[in-house]
Design an enzyme around this catalytic site. Structure first.
Site, PDB file in Angstrom:
ATOM      1  N   ARG A  67       0.854  -1.192   0.000  1.00 47.43           N
ATOM      2  CA  ARG A  67       0.000   0.000   0.000  1.00 47.43           C
ATOM      3  C   ARG A  67       0.892   1.243   0.000  1.00 47.43           C
ATOM      4  O   ARG A  67       0.603   2.239  -0.653  1.00 47.43           O
ATOM      5  CB  ARG A  67      -0.943   0.014   1.215  1.00 47.43           C
ATOM      6  N   TYR A 108     -16.459  17.242 -15.143  1.00 50.32           N
ATOM      7  CA  TYR A 108     -16.727  15.804 -15.294  1.00 50.32           C
ATOM      8  C   TYR A 108     -17.769  15.386 -14.241  1.00 50.32           C
ATOM      9  O   TYR A 108     -17.637  15.724 -13.051  1.00 50.32           O
ATOM     10  CB  TYR A 108     -15.420  15.023 -15.100  1.00 50.32           C
ATOM     11  N   ASP A 131      -7.188  19.189 -13.841  1.00 53.10           N
ATOM     12  CA  ASP A 131      -7.491  17.859 -14.373  1.00 53.10           C
ATOM     13  C   ASP A 131      -7.046  17.863 -15.835  1.00 53.10           C
ATOM     14  O   ASP A 131      -7.689  18.478 -16.682  1.00 53.10           O
ATOM     15  CB  ASP A 131      -8.996  17.591 -14.228  1.00 53.10           C
ATOM     16  N   LYS A 185      -7.846   6.980 -19.246  1.00 52.75           N
ATOM     17  CA  LYS A 185      -8.144   7.523 -20.567  1.00 52.75           C
ATOM     18  C   LYS A 185      -6.873   7.522 -21.434  1.00 52.75           C
ATOM     19  O   LYS A 185      -6.381   6.464 -21.744  1.00 52.75           O
ATOM     20  CB  LYS A 185      -8.750   8.923 -20.405  1.00 52.75           C
TER      21      LYS A 185
END
Ligand code: PLP
Length: 379
Positions: A46, A98, A170, A195
């Site tokens: 982690r 978004y 972003d 993306k």
């Protein structure tokens, strides 16, 4: 190192164990210690994983940052940024955001006492009247999704700096091939690596990139403490995707231009949203802060309504009707019922996301096939 070299080599070294040219997929949760604390830099996955670290170094390199952080999704990356804040803090964000970011801000974080303002930022000076002592973050998306508005990152950054407010961008739509927000004064760059960075529609992932050490340390703490990390297999896939980012983007831009020009000259199309058009309201800023205009395009069919838009997206064959964007294959989407369904209709239409709007993610197929497909679907 230039961008087209950074995508392949940036932040990378051959694996120290056997010289593997691609970083091995270290599919392990933990690492042997010779004595408590006696380890080789890795304790638990982690916190750190060598495959993820190789990817995080690549993120930092391509965005001209000093530190990269990988997360299990784009939204997990955004979630980590908002956790820098405290109840009572305020965030100023774009109004055609978004849908998932809007949902995270309003449905989760407003409940924790944060306040969000969603405003038009095409004129950056709009922002100033929303800034007060509680304002801690400006959250920008450009080009915006799906209206393809362009926001002047440098102008927003000047306002943010003047008021000592963090600016996060972003950069999912543009990618660092087209624009580098940290060079324009942003403090944090965020990606849905799902993306264009991944680029093959086979993985969900998020990224943050920063320059400042203190900010990086705070984000690393949140990444480890909240734990929304990605696995080594997904890290490997996105690292592989980044190696072809520049060649894919070049073709996305070429095909995007061809499709935008086809649509704008079609008699049955009312409106095409693409920042490469000279009459796009923010074309000059797009030209200044981007190297090209990308493969994301939205359009409205003439006399279009909900039914007409649905019929067109159903008829397309090379364009697949699907959520998401930025993969090698072309996708179509109907924002009002898909990506932006979580935004109330009234809010949505205020920013132009009408029921007849169709969004395209233009892929890297042969452009003649893409145009032929649109031709038969639009009729
Ligand atoms: C997809 C997307 C996100 C969310 O990323 P996930 O990887 O789906 O969590 C955020 N911003 C933009 C612009 C996106 O397109």
């Amino acid at each position: 190192m230039k961008f087209n070299t950074k995508t392949i080599h940036g932040g990378q070294e051959h694996d120290p164990a056997y010289g593997a040219v691609m970083p091995p997929i270290y599919q392990t949760s933990t690492y042997a210690q010779s004595t408590p604390g006696g380890h080789k830099g890795y304790e638990y996955s982690r916190t750190h994983n060598p495959t993820r670290n190789a990817l995080e170094n690549a993120f930092a390199s391509i965005e001209n940052g000093n530190y990269g952080l990988a997360f299990g999704s784009g939204l997990a990356a955004i979630d980590a940024v908002i956790k820098l804040l405290k109840p009572g803090d305020e965030v100023i964000s774009t109004n055609d955001l978004y849908g998932g970011s809007y949902r995270l801000f309003t449905k989760i974080f407003e409940g924790f006492g944060l306040k969000f303002h969603f405003i038009g930022m095409q004129n950056a000076s709009n922002i100033e009247s929303y800034i007060n002592d509680n304002t801690k973050l400006i959250w920008v998306e450009t080009p915006t999704n799906p209206m393809m508005n362009i926001i002047d990152i440098k102008a927003v950054s000047n306002i943010a700096k003047k008021h000592d407010v963090l600016l996060a961008v972003d950069n999912t739509f543009a990618t660092p091939y087209l624009q580098v927000p940290l060079d324009l004064g942003a403090d944090i760059v965020m990606h849905s690596a799902t993306k264009y960075l991944g680029g093959h529609s086979d993985v969900v992932m998020g990224a943050l990139i920063v320059k400042d050490k203190d900010l990086a340390d705070r984000l690393y703490f949140i990444q480890n403490a909240s734990g929304a990390v990605c696995g080594p297999q997904d890290s490997f896939l996105v690292l592989r995707g980044i190696k072809t980012l520049h060649v894919r983007m070049q073709r996305h831009c070429e095909n995007g231009r061809a499709v935008a020009e086809f649509l704008v000259s079609h008699p049955n199309i009312e409106k095409v949203y693409w920042p490469g058009f000279e009459d796009h309201p923010n074309h000059d800023i797009a030209k200044e802060q981007m190297t090209d205009f990308g493969g994301m395009i939205s359009f409205i069919p003439s006399g279009g309504d909900y039914e007409k838009a649905i019929k067109i997206v159903e008829k397309m064959k090379v364009f697949t009707l699907a959520e998401s964007l930025g993969g090698v294959e072309s996708l179509s989407g109907h924002p009002a019922s898909m990506t932006h369904a979580s935004i109330p209709k009234e809010e949505r239409e205020k920013s132009g996301v009408v029921d007849s709007l169709i969004r395209l993610s233009v892929g890297i197929e042969d452009k003649d096939d893409l145009i032929a497909d649109l031709k038969q679907a639009i009729g």
